[in-house]
Design a protein around this motif. Structure first.
Motif, mmCIF file in Angstrom:
data_model
loop_
_atom_site.group_PDB
_atom_site.id
_atom_site.type_symbol
_atom_site.label_atom_id
_atom_site.label_comp_id
_atom_site.label_asym_id
_atom_site.label_seq_id
_atom_site.Cartn_x
_atom_site.Cartn_y
_atom_site.Cartn_z
ATOM 1 N N LEU A 117 13.284 1.911 -5.260
ATOM 2 C CA LEU A 117 11.859 1.821 -4.919
ATOM 3 C C LEU A 117 11.739 0.805 -3.802
ATOM 4 N N THR A 118 11.062 1.146 -2.709
ATOM 5 C CA THR A 118 10.765 0.107 -1.716
ATOM 6 C C THR A 118 9.266 0.019 -1.520
ATOM 7 N N PHE A 119 8.782 -1.182 -1.739
ATOM 8 C CA PHE A 119 7.343 -1.479 -1.629
ATOM 9 C C PHE A 119 7.075 -2.078 -0.270
ATOM 10 N N ARG A 120 6.078 -1.552 0.389
ATOM 11 C CA ARG A 120 5.767 -1.993 1.748
ATOM 12 C C ARG A 120 4.272 -2.143 1.963
ATOM 13 N N ARG A 121 3.939 -2.907 2.989
ATOM 14 C CA ARG A 121 2.589 -2.912 3.509
ATOM 15 C C ARG A 121 2.663 -2.118 4.816
ATOM 16 N N ALA A 122 2.163 -0.884 4.773
ATOM 17 C CA ALA A 122 2.305 0.003 5.938
ATOM 18 C C ALA A 122 1.233 -0.282 6.987
ATOM 19 N N PHE A 123 -0.001 -0.525 6.497
ATOM 20 C CA PHE A 123 -1.124 -0.764 7.425
ATOM 21 C C PHE A 123 -1.771 -2.095 7.093
ATOM 22 N N ASP B 116 0.829 -1.209 0.000
ATOM 23 C CA ASP B 116 0.000 0.000 0.000
ATOM 24 C C ASP B 116 0.865 1.262 0.000
ATOM 25 N N ALA B 117 2.188 1.087 -0.030
ATOM 26 C CA ALA B 117 3.101 2.238 -0.001
ATOM 27 C C ALA B 117 4.336 1.932 -0.835
ATOM 28 N N CYS B 118 4.803 2.929 -1.547
ATOM 29 C CA CYS B 118 6.066 2.801 -2.280
ATOM 30 C C CYS B 118 6.879 4.061 -2.037
ATOM 31 N N LEU B 119 7.978 3.882 -1.309
ATOM 32 C CA LEU B 119 8.915 4.984 -1.064
ATOM 33 C C LEU B 119 9.927 5.010 -2.206
ATOM 34 N N ILE B 120 10.155 6.172 -2.770
ATOM 35 C CA ILE B 120 11.130 6.305 -3.856
ATOM 36 C C ILE B 120 12.289 7.161 -3.345
ATOM 37 N N ASN B 121 13.473 6.557 -3.313
ATOM 38 C CA ASN B 121 14.684 7.255 -2.869
ATOM 39 C C ASN B 121 15.501 7.658 -4.087
ATOM 40 N N ARG B 122 16.063 8.846 -4.028
ATOM 41 C CA ARG B 122 16.975 9.282 -5.100
ATOM 42 C C ARG B 122 18.308 9.686 -4.479
ATOM 43 N N TYR B 123 19.371 8.993 -4.920
ATOM 44 C CA TYR B 123 20.722 9.243 -4.412
ATOM 45 C C TYR B 123 21.509 10.028 -5.434
ATOM 46 N N GLU B 124 22.210 11.041 -4.972
ATOM 47 C CA GLU B 124 23.187 11.739 -5.808
ATOM 48 C C GLU B 124 24.561 11.372 -5.250
ATOM 49 N N PRO B 125 25.644 11.674 -5.970
ATOM 50 C CA PRO B 125 26.961 11.291 -5.452
ATOM 51 C C PRO B 125 27.141 11.767 -4.009
ATOM 52 N N GLY B 126 27.638 10.883 -3.168
ATOM 53 C CA GLY B 126 27.849 11.207 -1.753
ATOM 54 C C GLY B 126 26.655 10.880 -0.872
ATOM 55 N N HIS C 119 19.831 1.289 9.502
ATOM 56 C CA HIS C 119 18.504 1.478 10.117
ATOM 57 C C HIS C 119 17.718 0.175 10.012
ATOM 58 N N GLN C 120 16.624 0.120 10.756
ATOM 59 C CA GLN C 120 15.657 -0.967 10.622
ATOM 60 C C GLN C 120 14.397 -0.363 10.039
ATOM 61 N N ASP C 121 13.650 -1.131 9.254
ATOM 62 C CA ASP C 121 12.349 -0.671 8.780
ATOM 63 C C ASP C 121 11.313 -1.258 9.724
ATOM 64 N N LYS C 122 10.814 -0.416 10.618
ATOM 65 C CA LYS C 122 9.896 -0.959 11.623
ATOM 66 C C LYS C 122 8.712 -0.041 11.865
ATOM 67 N N ASP C 123 8.445 0.851 10.905
ATOM 68 C CA ASP C 123 7.290 1.744 11.051
ATOM 69 C C ASP C 123 6.023 1.142 10.448
ATOM 70 N N GLU C 124 6.144 -0.104 9.926
ATOM 71 C CA GLU C 124 4.989 -0.747 9.317
ATOM 72 C C GLU C 124 4.233 -1.532 10.392
ATOM 73 N N GLN C 125 2.900 -1.581 10.236
ATOM 74 C CA GLN C 125 2.084 -2.283 11.238
ATOM 75 C C GLN C 125 2.288 -3.790 11.194
ATOM 76 N N ASP C 126 2.366 -4.302 9.970
ATOM 77 C CA ASP C 126 2.387 -5.751 9.794
ATOM 78 C C ASP C 126 3.783 -6.203 9.397
ATOM 79 N N LEU C 127 4.544 -6.624 10.376
ATOM 80 C CA LEU C 127 5.930 -6.998 10.080
ATOM 81 C C LEU C 127 6.016 -8.387 9.438
ATOM 82 N N LYS C 128 4.869 -9.032 9.232
ATOM 83 C CA LYS C 128 4.885 -10.312 8.514
ATOM 84 C C LYS C 128 4.995 -10.089 7.004
ATOM 85 N N ALA C 129 4.605 -8.903 6.538
ATOM 86 C CA ALA C 129 4.734 -8.630 5.105
ATOM 87 C C ALA C 129 6.196 -8.318 4.791
#
Ligand code: MD6
Ligand code: FE
Length: 214
Positions: A207-213, A115-125, A131-141
């Motif tokens: 792109l990181t696809f997650r189930r947030a809720f 239900d969520a897709c975070l898009i990160n863009r990196y430039e040089p540096g 970190h851990q990804d733990k802001d999602e409700q359902d950690l089974k996904a």
């Protein structure tokens, strides 16, 4: 269709229990994916968020889908609107969802419904510290992560910040799927080396696809 017998067909590499790299899995559709990233960014631009600790993140971010992840002085969270613009996130393109679901399935996670897709863009540096990804409700996904553009060194650690990390290079079209027993492993991206990619220019996109809720 993927030609499984050609020399450059995708292959997979286990990372840990519940975590696998599907090498080059998104390569053949990468040009379309980058066009869709640009479409999302045209509606909701990339920007450098401020961490709760007051630091400007070197990675620029945007989101698509029902929910988006963001950070500001009040903390990290998923929300239906971009707190900067007050607008809803653009919908998740069907092509994004289909890729994420099919990669999750290939890695053994059936029924993934992001239900969520975070898009990160990196430039040089630009980098992402451990970190851990733990802001999602359902950690089974699981989380499905797609790398595009310039290569980057990914650090994959244990369950404590100080645990030893493996370093793996993630290249254009690589997909990492992880969940299950690995879901809460620490991970990060080392500072991006400068370069020019034929489709992504001076950037790396993730792109990181997650189930947030639930
Ligand atoms: C990146 N990825 O590859 C950062 N998080 O740019 C992540 O932080 C990440 O790849 C959770 C699951 C998969 C990931
Ligand atoms: Fe992460």
């Amino acid at each position: 269709m993927l030609d499984l017998f050609s020399e450059d067909a995708p292959w997979s590499e286990p990372l840990a229990d519940g975590a696998v790299i599907l090498r080059r899995r998104a390569r053949d559709e990468s040009e379309a994916l980058i066009t869709l990233i640009n479409d999302v960014a045209a509606q909701n631009p990339f920007y450098h968020r401020i961490t709760p600790g007051g630091h400007r993140m070197s990675v620029a971010m945007t989101n698509c889908g029902d929910f988006g992840w963001s950070s500001d002085s009040r903390g990290y969270r998923y929300s239906e609107q971009d707190s900067a613009s007050g607008k809803r996130w653009p919908p998740m393109p069907d092509r994004f969802r289909a890729l994420a679901v099919s990669c999750a399935q290939e890695a053994g996670f059936t029924g993934f419904s992001p239900d969520a897709c975070l898009i990160n863009r990196y430039e040089p540096g630009a980098k992402l510290t451990l970190h851990q990804d733990k802001d999602e409700q359902d950690l089974k996904a699981p989380i499905v992560s797609v790398s595009l553009g310039l290569p980057a060194v990914f650090q994959f650690g244990g369950f404590e910040r100080g645990d030893a990390t493996q370093r793996v290079l993630l290249e254009h079209g690589d997909v990492v799927v992880w969940g299950g027993p690995s879901r809460l492993r620490y991970h990060g991206i080392l500072p991006l080396k400068p370069g020019v990619h034929p489709l992504a220019g001076a950037f790396r996109f993730n792109l990181t696809f997650r189930r947030a809720f639930r």
